[in-house]
Design a protein around this motif. Structure first.
Motif, PDB file in Angstrom:
ATOM      1  N   LEU A  44       8.258  71.132  29.197  1.00 31.06           N
ATOM      2  CA  LEU A  44       7.778  72.242  29.924  1.00 31.06           C
ATOM      3  C   LEU A  44       7.301  73.166  28.986  1.00 31.06           C
ATOM      4  O   LEU A  44       7.457  73.268  27.770  1.00 31.06           O
ATOM      5  CB  LEU A  44       8.799  72.764  30.671  1.00 31.06           C
ATOM      6  N   PRO A  45       6.325  74.057  29.373  1.00 35.62           N
ATOM      7  CA  PRO A  45       5.757  75.274  28.399  1.00 35.62           C
ATOM      8  C   PRO A  45       6.963  75.798  27.732  1.00 35.62           C
ATOM      9  O   PRO A  45       6.681  76.545  26.686  1.00 35.62           O
ATOM     10  CB  PRO A  45       4.860  76.021  29.461  1.00 35.62           C
ATOM     11  N   SER A  46       8.081  76.033  28.351  1.00 34.99           N
ATOM     12  CA  SER A  46       9.169  77.010  27.739  1.00 34.99           C
ATOM     13  C   SER A  46       9.813  76.255  26.503  1.00 34.99           C
ATOM     14  O   SER A  46      10.514  76.775  25.678  1.00 34.99           O
ATOM     15  CB  SER A  46      10.027  76.880  28.997  1.00 34.99           C
ATOM     16  N   GLY A  47       9.428  74.889  26.347  1.00 35.14           N
ATOM     17  CA  GLY A  47      10.084  74.110  25.411  1.00 35.14           C
ATOM     18  C   GLY A  47      11.181  73.283  25.646  1.00 35.14           C
ATOM     19  O   GLY A  47      11.340  72.271  25.196  1.00 35.14           O
ATOM     20  N   GLU A  48      11.665  73.299  27.189  1.00 37.41           N
ATOM     21  CA  GLU A  48      12.894  72.483  27.674  1.00 37.41           C
ATOM     22  C   GLU A  48      12.022  71.371  27.947  1.00 37.41           C
ATOM     23  O   GLU A  48      10.799  71.193  28.148  1.00 37.41           O
ATOM     24  CB  GLU A  48      13.398  73.229  28.833  1.00 37.41           C
ATOM     25  N   TRP A  49      12.888  70.350  28.571  1.00 37.28           N
ATOM     26  CA  TRP A  49      12.375  69.033  29.048  1.00 37.28           C
ATOM     27  C   TRP A  49      13.025  68.730  30.327  1.00 37.28           C
ATOM     28  O   TRP A  49      14.028  69.313  30.673  1.00 37.28           O
ATOM     29  CB  TRP A  49      12.956  67.842  28.120  1.00 37.28           C
ATOM     30  N   GLU A  50      12.373  68.004  31.007  1.00 30.85           N
ATOM     31  CA  GLU A  50      12.756  67.554  32.593  1.00 30.85           C
ATOM     32  C   GLU A  50      12.635  66.200  32.758  1.00 30.85           C
ATOM     33  O   GLU A  50      11.628  65.570  32.433  1.00 30.85           O
ATOM     34  CB  GLU A  50      12.295  68.579  33.658  1.00 30.85           C
ATOM     35  N   SER A  51      13.482  65.590  33.671  1.00 31.89           N
ATOM     36  CA  SER A  51      13.336  64.061  33.976  1.00 31.89           C
ATOM     37  C   SER A  51      12.280  64.232  35.120  1.00 31.89           C
ATOM     38  O   SER A  51      12.004  65.191  35.992  1.00 31.89           O
ATOM     39  CB  SER A  51      14.615  63.632  34.608  1.00 31.89           C
ATOM     40  N   ASN A  52      11.588  63.145  35.174  1.00 31.77           N
ATOM     41  CA  ASN A  52      10.430  63.072  36.393  1.00 31.77           C
ATOM     42  C   ASN A  52      11.226  62.268  37.615  1.00 31.77           C
ATOM     43  O   ASN A  52      10.474  62.242  38.489  1.00 31.77           O
ATOM     44  CB  ASN A  52       9.293  62.058  35.992  1.00 31.77           C
ATOM     45  N   GLY A  53      12.499  62.082  37.415  1.00 28.20           N
ATOM     46  CA  GLY A  53      13.251  61.521  38.658  1.00 28.20           C
ATOM     47  C   GLY A  53      12.813  60.418  38.994  1.00 28.20           C
ATOM     48  O   GLY A  53      13.541  59.618  40.089  1.00 28.20           O
ATOM     49  N   GLU A  54      12.007  59.137  38.405  1.00 29.58           N
ATOM     50  CA  GLU A  54      11.796  57.970  38.836  1.00 29.58           C
ATOM     51  C   GLU A  54      13.070  57.155  38.856  1.00 29.58           C
ATOM     52  O   GLU A  54      13.171  56.202  39.953  1.00 29.58           O
ATOM     53  CB  GLU A  54      10.668  57.429  37.935  1.00 29.58           C
ATOM     54  N   PRO A 105      18.090  63.442  38.573  1.00 23.51           N
ATOM     55  CA  PRO A 105      17.041  63.744  39.582  1.00 23.51           C
ATOM     56  C   PRO A 105      15.908  64.584  38.945  1.00 23.51           C
ATOM     57  O   PRO A 105      15.980  65.348  37.841  1.00 23.51           O
ATOM     58  CB  PRO A 105      17.950  64.697  40.557  1.00 23.51           C
ATOM     59  N   LYS A 106      14.783  64.255  39.626  1.00 18.54           N
ATOM     60  CA  LYS A 106      13.606  64.955  39.236  1.00 18.54           C
ATOM     61  C   LYS A 106      13.810  66.442  39.249  1.00 18.54           C
ATOM     62  O   LYS A 106      14.291  67.219  40.160  1.00 18.54           O
ATOM     63  CB  LYS A 106      12.460  64.740  40.412  1.00 18.54           C
ATOM     64  N   GLY A 107      13.248  66.902  38.108  1.00 19.05           N
ATOM     65  CA  GLY A 107      13.122  68.652  37.652  1.00 19.05           C
ATOM     66  C   GLY A 107      14.476  68.990  36.983  1.00 19.05           C
ATOM     67  O   GLY A 107      14.732  70.039  36.504  1.00 19.05           O
ATOM     68  N   THR A 108      15.603  67.932  36.710  1.00 20.61           N
ATOM     69  CA  THR A 108      16.496  68.454  36.149  1.00 20.61           C
ATOM     70  C   THR A 108      16.205  68.638  34.523  1.00 20.61           C
ATOM     71  O   THR A 108      15.529  68.013  33.936  1.00 20.61           O
ATOM     72  CB  THR A 108      17.640  67.414  35.983  1.00 20.61           C
ATOM     73  N   LYS A 109      16.455  69.871  34.330  1.00 25.60           N
ATOM     74  CA  LYS A 109      16.337  70.312  32.809  1.00 25.60           C
ATOM     75  C   LYS A 109      17.257  70.209  31.697  1.00 25.60           C
ATOM     76  O   LYS A 109      18.385  70.046  31.925  1.00 25.60           O
ATOM     77  CB  LYS A 109      15.889  71.554  32.831  1.00 25.60           C
ATOM     78  N   PHE A 110      17.005  69.839  30.431  1.00 22.06           N
ATOM     79  CA  PHE A 110      17.724  69.694  29.258  1.00 22.06           C
ATOM     80  C   PHE A 110      16.931  70.194  28.042  1.00 22.06           C
ATOM     81  O   PHE A 110      15.900  70.164  27.907  1.00 22.06           O
ATOM     82  CB  PHE A 110      18.074  68.000  29.275  1.00 22.06           C
TER      83      PHE A 110
END
Length: 381
Positions: free
Chosen positions: A224-234, A206-211
């Motif tokens: 993300l600026p933090s260096g983490e990544w996230e799904s765009n949820g498409e 889902p959109k916004g899930t971080k990994f």
């Protein structure tokens, strides 16, 4: 001049006045549509449409079913015209193809009629994952029974490859799998193919899930600026939207075939550890169920094969199997076991050859059919 005008007026008054012809069109069901059968081995068909050119009272809508060349009796359709539109539901026993006829009648006179040539009540499956769930096989497959169809979100059609709604333009395991289920259970089979080639499970979240680390392809994720990544949820939004189109309990199960793009990546920083694969796939399953409002069964295959010499990831395989053991998903086939000439390009590729697609289908039947028999025995849906 006065006599000419009077003569024309007399001709107009004498000419018979004809009402515009009535026109009946059906918007549902669609041709080749399969409805999932329920607990009573029946399925509810929605019949909707438009009737124009038949204004006035005392209009009755009627329907009849033609099965195996035998026409049933005309029955009143419990629908009321709302302006020119109407909608009603009816139950049909599992089977097909049925021919549905609807007509509008006033004082026993048929005003208009419409027909849907192919309507079925049977088994519907959502198929998702990456390329080997989609149209990336070496040889296009076709339905031999003519009782296997696919839905692209707008229309139904015979499930001849490539499957609408999934990536790729080659072959898939769906036609032979559907044929085997249709023959075994005596009902038509429908698919919603949603697979996207080369996708990681991270791209389906889902959109916004971080990994912490990205997949090899980053078109559906962002950093993300933090260096983490996230799904765009498409991908998640597409999958849920397709599921919702079928309505509550509108399909039997999800067939999930994915894992290659998380296992043993050339850049090790893109490989997904098994514990995270398990966590993310569990999240995908649970959140998709929450989004559609019912506990849809999921079959999860064991999938991690790339090429000869890189034939399995024990970490990913264990993660997939852990979902079965914990009752979150059902066991799909072990497709890593399909090697040699069952793979494309003389056994050198990740995708399946023609014989491989048919064997892949047979392995899915081995897992799905006994479970489905038990569901029918228990009266479940």
């Amino acid at each position: 001049m006065k006599h000419v005008v009077l003569g024309l007026l007399a001709l107009l008054l004498a000419a018979p006045y004809t009402l515009p012809a009535a026109n009946l069109t059906l918007t549902a069901p669609l041709d080749y549509q399969v409805v999932q059968r329920g607990r009573k081995n029946c399925g509810k068909i929605t019949i909707s449409g438009n009737l124009t050119g038949a204004e006035g009272k005392h209009i009755v809508l009627e329907e009849r079913i033609i099965a195996n060349g035998k026409a049933g009796k005309w029955q009143k359709l419990p629908a009321h015209l709302n302006g020119t539109t109407f909608e009603a539901g009816m139950e049909l026993p599992a089977g097909g193809w049925y021919r549905l006829q609807v007509r509008a009648v006033r004082h026993r006179k048929v005003l208009a009629e419409a027909t849907i040539e192919h309507v079925g009540v049977g088994e519907v499956f959502v198929v998702a994952g990456q390329s080997n769930s989609a149209n990336h096989g070496q040889e296009k497959q076709v339905t031999r029974t003519g009782e296997v169809v696919a839905f692209d979100g707008e229309r139904w059609q015979l499930a001849n490859d490539p499957q609408p709604g999934a990536s790729g333009n080659g072959g898939s395991f769906l036609p032979p799998f559907g044929d085997a289920i249709a023959r075994r259970f005596g009902v038509p089979v429908g698919f919603m193919a949603c697979g996207i080639g080369a996708t990681s499970v991270r791209e389906w979240l889902p959109k916004g899930t971080k990994f912490p680390n990205p997949p090899t392809l980053t078109g559906r994720v962002r950093q993300l600026p933090s260096g983490e990544w996230e799904s765009n949820g498409e991908a998640f939004a597409m999958l849920v939207a397709r599921m919702k189109q079928m309505g509550p309990r509108g399909f039997r199960a999800v067939l999930w075939h994915q894992g290659e793009s998380d296992a043993n990546q050339r850049d090790p920083t893109r490989t997904l550890p098994g514990n995270l694969y398990r966590a993310y796939l569990e999240q995908l399953i649970r959140e998709s169920r929450r989004a559609i409002g019912w506990e849809a069964p999921w079959f999860v295959a064991q999938v991690s094969y790339h090429v000869p010499g890189d034939e399995a990831s024990p970490d990913i395989r264990a993660a997939q199997a852990s979902l079965w053991k914990d009752g979150i998903a059902l066991a799909g086939p072990d497709s890593d076991a399909l090697k040699g000439d069952l793979r494309e390009n003389g056994g050198q590729g990740v995708h399946f050859s023609g014989p491989g697609l048919r064997e892949h289908a047979a392995r899915w039947v081995e897992k799905v059919a006994p479970w489905l028999e038990q569901q029918l025995l228990n009266g479940s849906n």
